[in-house]
Design a protein around this motif. Sequence first.
Motif, mmCIF file in Angstrom:
data_model
loop_
_atom_site.group_PDB
_atom_site.id
_atom_site.type_symbol
_atom_site.label_atom_id
_atom_site.label_comp_id
_atom_site.label_asym_id
_atom_site.label_seq_id
_atom_site.Cartn_x
_atom_site.Cartn_y
_atom_site.Cartn_z
ATOM 1 N N LEU A 30 0.826 -1.206 0.000
ATOM 2 C CA LEU A 30 0.000 0.000 0.000
ATOM 3 C C LEU A 30 0.861 1.257 0.000
ATOM 4 C CD1 LEU A 30 -2.667 -1.228 2.541
ATOM 5 C CD2 LEU A 30 -2.986 -0.921 0.071
ATOM 6 N N ALA A 48 -1.766 -2.252 -12.674
ATOM 7 C CA ALA A 48 -3.154 -2.079 -12.237
ATOM 8 C C ALA A 48 -4.077 -2.057 -13.446
ATOM 9 C CB ALA A 48 -3.292 -0.789 -11.436
ATOM 10 N N TYR A 86 2.001 1.719 -3.576
ATOM 11 C CA TYR A 86 0.908 2.133 -4.457
ATOM 12 C C TYR A 86 0.495 3.583 -4.217
ATOM 13 C CZ TYR A 86 -3.634 2.220 -6.751
ATOM 14 O OH TYR A 86 -4.698 2.563 -7.553
ATOM 15 N N TYR A 87 0.124 3.895 -2.980
ATOM 16 C CA TYR A 87 -0.383 5.241 -2.700
ATOM 17 C C TYR A 87 0.735 6.281 -2.675
ATOM 18 C CZ TYR A 87 -4.992 3.329 -1.862
ATOM 19 O OH TYR A 87 -6.207 2.714 -2.035
ATOM 20 N N GLU A 126 -8.193 -0.672 -9.037
ATOM 21 C CA GLU A 126 -8.143 -1.224 -7.689
ATOM 22 C C GLU A 126 -6.752 -1.058 -7.128
ATOM 23 O OE1 GLU A 126 -9.356 -5.305 -7.810
ATOM 24 O OE2 GLU A 126 -11.440 -4.802 -8.257
ATOM 25 N N ASP A 127 -6.692 -0.853 -5.814
ATOM 26 C CA ASP A 127 -5.387 -0.818 -5.165
ATOM 27 C C ASP A 127 -4.881 -2.257 -4.997
ATOM 28 O OD1 ASP A 127 -6.524 -1.871 -2.812
ATOM 29 O OD2 ASP A 127 -6.350 -0.010 -1.683
#
Length: 120
Positions: A20, A89, A23-24, A106-107
């Motif tokens: 996460l 993704a 990703y973020y 989607e994450d």
Amino acid sequence: MITALDHVQLAAPPHTEPALRTYYGEVLGMTELPKPAALAANGGLWFARGPVQLHLGIDPDFHPSRKAHPGLRVVGIEAIAARLARHGAEVVWDEKLPGHRRFYSEDPVGNRLEFLEPLG
């Protein structure tokens, strides 16, 4: 009286913070915020970009929602879609919202995200 949306919290399964964070933080370019000490013990991550905050809380019984999602207003939607696709993704374009370009993705744990940019 409600004056603003402070943040959106999404759930995530235990031990997924590294994916996460990539990703973020790296892919979406959000800044990780320090969690207050009393909350940090629960795991999870907080991110921000300008006034937008996303909190990711750890849920041992996590099941991603297939319908509920935050809608993230963006500038340069084509570049964001391309960046997400380069990082593996899926990007699903949806032309049903008048006056906007938008797609869903989607994450890494399956949280649905909507990215939208007003036209004009």
